[in-house]
Design an enzyme around this catalytic site. Structure first.
Site, PDB file in Angstrom:
ATOM      1  CG  ASP A   1      -1.586   1.265   1.509  1.00  0.00           C
ATOM      2  OD1 ASP A   1      -2.282   1.730   0.599  1.00  0.00           O
ATOM      3  OD2 ASP A   1      -1.428   1.827   2.619  1.00  0.00           O
ATOM      4  CG  MET A   2       1.552   3.436  -3.036  1.00  0.00           C
ATOM      5  SD  MET A   2       1.222   4.173  -4.649  1.00  0.00           S
ATOM      6  CE  MET A   2       2.098   5.721  -4.507  1.00  0.00           C
ATOM      7  CG  ASP A   3      -1.494   7.781   0.085  1.00  0.00           C
ATOM      8  OD1 ASP A   3      -0.854   8.829   0.158  1.00  0.00           O
ATOM      9  OD2 ASP A   3      -1.944   7.322  -0.984  1.00  0.00           O
TER      10      ASP A   3
ATOM     11  CB  THR B   1      -2.017   2.458  -4.326  1.00  0.00           C
ATOM     12  OG1 THR B   1      -2.422   3.716  -3.809  1.00  0.00           O
ATOM     13  CG2 THR B   1      -1.966   2.537  -5.849  1.00  0.00           C
ATOM     14  N   GLY B   2      -4.998   2.596  -3.416  1.00  0.00           N
ATOM     15  CA  GLY B   2      -6.287   3.174  -3.781  1.00  0.00           C
ATOM     16  C   GLY B   2      -6.124   4.309  -4.769  1.00  0.00           C
TER      17      GLY B   2
ATOM     18  CE  LYS C   1      -5.068  -0.816  -1.506  1.00  0.00           C
ATOM     19  NZ  LYS C   1      -4.135  -0.210  -0.547  1.00  0.00           N
TER      20      LYS C   1
ATOM     21  CG  ASP D   1      -2.626   2.713   6.260  1.00  0.00           C
ATOM     22  OD1 ASP D   1      -2.952   3.842   6.643  1.00  0.00           O
ATOM     23  OD2 ASP D   1      -2.700   2.379   5.073  1.00  0.00           O
ATOM     24  CB  SER D   2      -6.796   1.969   5.222  1.00  0.00           C
ATOM     25  OG  SER D   2      -6.051   3.085   5.671  1.00  0.00           O
TER      26      SER D   2
ATOM     27  CG  ASN E   1      -7.632   0.792   0.982  1.00  0.00           C
ATOM     28  OD1 ASN E   1      -6.859   0.606   1.918  1.00  0.00           O
ATOM     29  ND2 ASN E   1      -7.474   1.786   0.122  1.00  0.00           N
TER      30      ASN E   1
END
Length: 245
Positions: free
Chosen positions: A10-12, A44-45, A172, A195-196, A198
């Site tokens: 994941d990115m953010d 990523t989202g 994902k 972290d989230s 998603n």
């Protein structure tokens, strides 16, 4: 080498610090993993256009999962598969946002629309993801109930104050599964970090599911492992202690 072949990041809130940067230490360890033949996949989202610069910065030529699985890229510029939201659902989701007076946004293949900039017609666009953002917990919960009643939606978040919506079954997890098919590996050989909400499905589905120290509690509870936060090089811990061992 260990048993893992793919690192899905994941990115953010995960790969990126709160300043939206990749730390030098994290970059160094990602390069070490790549040198050992580990595939590194951004998951990523974000839309491809805002994920790509980071992939380029890391020198990635591997597949990429964007808009929460709405798009799977065979390589950074070669689209493999795209999963669109029905325009009627977009119309209904916007009506829910208007009624709730909530900030909303949507990704199309052309770019981003939001509360302040919305097209006169939904036709002529391919819709990938819809989202709401509100600090008001009660309002967000009301929106969630209405979305669940609509049906046909995959509902997650990328922060505690938002809701993100993809077509049902698109996440994902589904994206990383498609990447595994492209690379000829299994989900058991994947390490996924996030972290989230998603990230929840993919964290539960892979060989090693990792939550960042800053992750939402639900994600930490579902993960096999919790590492340091995105500002403290949690990714380094994953690569050093669990992949390159």
């Amino acid at each position: 080498m260990g048993k893992y072949k793919l690192l899905a990041l994941d990115m953010d809130g995960t790969l990126l610090t709160d300043n939206h940067e990749i730390s030098l230490e994290t970059t160094k360890w990602i390069h070490k993993a790549m040198q050992e033949g580990i595939h590194v996949c951004l998951s990523t989202g974000r839309a491809a256009s805002s994920a790509l610069p980071y992939g380029q910065e890391l020198g990635l030529e591997t597949p990429m999962v964007t808009v929460n699985g709405g798009e799977v890229w065979k390589s950074p510029r070669e689209l493999w598969r795209r999963h669109l939201l029905d325009k009627e659902l977009i119309r209904q989701m916007k009506a829910i946002a208007d009624e709730a007076d909530s900030w909303f946004w949507a990704y199309t293949t052309e770019g981003l629309f939001n509360t302040e900039k919305w097209p006169d017609s939904l036709e002529g666009f391919e819709w990938l993801k819809f989202g709401y953002n509100t600090e008001n917990d009660e309002l967000r919960h009301e929106i969630l109930i209405k979305l669940q009643n609509l049906g046909g939606l995959e509902i997650t978040n990328s922060s505690p104050t938002n809701l993100e919506i993809n077509p049902q079954g698109i996440s994902k997890e589904s994206g990383v599964k498609e990447v595994c098919g492209l690379l000829g590996i299994t989900m058991e050989e994947v390490v996924a970090v996030g972290d989230s909400l998603n990230d929840l499905a993919v964290i539960q589905a892979v060989g090693l599911g990792v939550a960042m120290g800053n992750a939402q509690q639900t994600v930490k509870e579902a993960a096999d492992l919790v590492v340091a936060s995105n500002n403290d090089d949690g990714i380094v811990e994953v690569i050093r202690d669990h992949i390159l061992v």
